[in-house]
Design an enzyme around this catalytic site. Sequence first.
Site, mmCIF file in Angstrom:
data_model
loop_
_atom_site.group_PDB
_atom_site.id
_atom_site.type_symbol
_atom_site.label_atom_id
_atom_site.label_comp_id
_atom_site.label_asym_id
_atom_site.label_seq_id
_atom_site.Cartn_x
_atom_site.Cartn_y
_atom_site.Cartn_z
ATOM 1 N N ALA A 1 0.842 -1.206 0.000
ATOM 2 C CA ALA A 1 0.000 0.000 0.000
ATOM 3 C C ALA A 1 0.877 1.257 0.000
ATOM 4 C CB ALA A 1 -0.896 -0.013 1.220
ATOM 5 N N GLY B 1 0.901 -5.820 0.276
ATOM 6 C CA GLY B 1 0.079 -5.838 -0.928
ATOM 7 C C GLY B 1 0.900 -6.168 -2.165
ATOM 8 N N GLU C 1 0.943 -9.752 -2.295
ATOM 9 C CA GLU C 1 -0.403 -10.236 -2.643
ATOM 10 C C GLU C 1 -0.653 -10.085 -4.149
ATOM 11 O OE1 GLU C 1 -2.477 -7.966 0.457
ATOM 12 O OE2 GLU C 1 -3.323 -9.873 1.132
ATOM 13 N N GLU D 1 2.036 -7.129 7.437
ATOM 14 C CA GLU D 1 0.886 -6.388 7.970
ATOM 15 C C GLU D 1 0.755 -6.491 9.487
ATOM 16 O OE1 GLU D 1 0.975 -8.160 5.270
ATOM 17 O OE2 GLU D 1 -0.013 -7.060 3.656
#
Length: 697
Positions: free
Chosen positions: A63, A104, A107, A127
């Site tokens: 992010a 992310g 991911e 995270e």
Amino acid sequence: MSEAVSYSVRDGIAIITMNNPPVNGLGSKLRPGIMQSLKKVEADAAVKAAVIWGSPKVFSGGADIREFNTPKSFEPPSLPEINEEQDRMKKPLVAAIGGFAMGGGLELALGCHYRVAAPRTQLALPEVKLGILPGSGGTQRLPRIIPVAKAVEMMTTGNPIPAEEGKKLGLIDEIATGDLLETAVAYAKKLVAEGKGPRRVRDLTAKVDGDVKAFFAQVRDQVAKASRGFPAPLEIVACAEAAVTKPFDEGRKFERERFAVLVETTESKALRHMFFAERQTTKIPDVPEDMPTREVKKAAVIGAGTMGGGITMSLVSAGIPTTIIEMKQEALDRGLGIIKKNYAATVAKGRLKQEAMDKNMSLITPSLDLGAAKDADIVIEAVFERMDVKQDMFRKLDAIAKPGAILASNTSTLDVDQIAAVTKRPQDVIGTHFFSPANVMRLLEVVRGKKTGKDVLATTMKLGKAIRKVPVVSGVCDGFIGNRMIEKYGQQSLFLIDEGCSPQQVDAAAQKWGLAMGPLAMGDMAGLDIGWEIRKRRYVERPNFRYSKVADRIAERGRFGQKTGKGWYLYEPGSRKPIPDPEVDKIIADYRKEAGVKTRPISDEEIVERLIYALVNEAAYILEEGIALRASDIDMVYLTGYGFPAYRGGPMFYADTVGLAKVLATIEGFQKGYMGEVWKPAPLLVKLAKEGKKFNG
Ligand code: NAD
């Protein structure tokens, strides 16, 4: 197409390049471009497969933190929508991962159908460090592609693994020994040639050996022990269990729900506050970020005692050659011996390579001649804590140091302006208040004198970062930020004893609340003679300051804490474990008679409120006086220098979560109690409480 994503096609392979410096944060600039590119791949008949990448050094850091808490972070498409698009694709999509894929970023890579990585690339789902969990399918995909136990470990610690390990585990399909992009394109071409389509991670199964319930019971047990009051690690385990026991879509739904719960927890808010607070400390309103700084290539440290040794270690560990100067050979040998012993212990624990220790030691030049400081770009003085000694030292340094050198003092209480005043270059003088042990503790209070030059301040902050500290600016006042607050906290701990608490009751309540150590055990560790000396000085300097004399009665008996084997507690030789001592109970009981204090039962709740609100109220004065630049700086001081529990976010953040009106009302209640006159609510606290506001914006 957004500027941050470029798209090209070569021999039937589409190349999607992300370019959002510095870390390819998956922000509002990047996400739409990625989505459009994926759709284009599907729509273009000439394209047979695609590669998505950033550069050989950067895949994606996850992010975009610059957009946190802004509407931009919600702009469509979201990362889960991109992941769904990846799953819908009929053409194979290869991630070419260079440098790092974090959060992310990983991911996104897990949403790809194959993964090629450059050597030593770092892969992580960190995270948990912000009190949340991978919220875009990470908890469902990772256990489907690597062993479940390893996936749980990666997600609950947040620690990265290198690509080579990822290859062994099945996360990475190929390590690119040559050019990353070329290898990935060749890999995609091979897939096409072999007629291989997408291999979606969502279609794989997550399996554990043996009984699933028993496996997760054991994992839960292990993780609970390591998670210290934080809910996120156990929620991650629950999600991993869902990956094993539920179909992908149900597991994703579960992950979304648990994510939504975690985001709202105080623990996660505290960790996120800390994350941003750490990035704020170097921002100084009247010093521009591009302020030219001075070069610090060489340092000198004066004094090889407790602090001088630790400061030297911090400097050389960051590669800065340092001259360490003492008055006597014996003291110099002792200081160097301790440095060597400390490094050797780290080597023995496997946390430092022998070569690194040798290199660090080779960067230290011992000397008995103050003149050896003449080449240093910064001189840090860590001699005895007396104004006359410090001033004498600074006069000498003024004569010796080269023009433009920064002259820093490690004083913990003395007025940096008075020290600067004896030199002809007060603009070059600054305080660098390290915390003991200086090679370990992350906090560095950078004390800005009235005349300290802006470039000197900027340089010292930069140096603080370079030696891996958290530098926090403090104005000049007695005790600076941290110790000025701790004095009020210590004062309350003694009043609590006067009123009926035992040292162990106070310490246990503080520790149960989350502090690393209670105030009395902390006193024993630091040495009770230090506080005694300060109080003796205070009795003269500030006759109106209210103290319990109970601590004096302890110190008067030569009970100086751990170093004498006795203080508020007893210590067995070689042990740091505090043992309650009936003799202390007797000293306390006698003192209560002497002072005529009536005792009463005191709850753990009151103990904690008195200790913590004493910090908060003083902090409000500090903020109002401009000694601290912002509330979050005060939080960083306590989180990195005083063992304040991370999940409480620091004293100011904690007060904000309690509600300032409630904090104020409780303090007003204390005003009516024992030694109530020491509780004067800070005007800033009163103002913010009335307005329903918070310290941290
Ligand atoms: P220390 O007594 O362990 O070390 C001081 C050293 O300075 C001694 O080895 C002494 O020989 C040397 N010294 C004294 N005068 C000197 C001179 N003229 N030239 C060269 N060397 C000289 O003390 P310390 O605990 O390291 O504290 C040093 C400073 O750091 C003090 O200002 C103290 O307030 C501050 N400080 C201490 C702590 C702590 O926890 N100990 C924490 C933060 C700041």
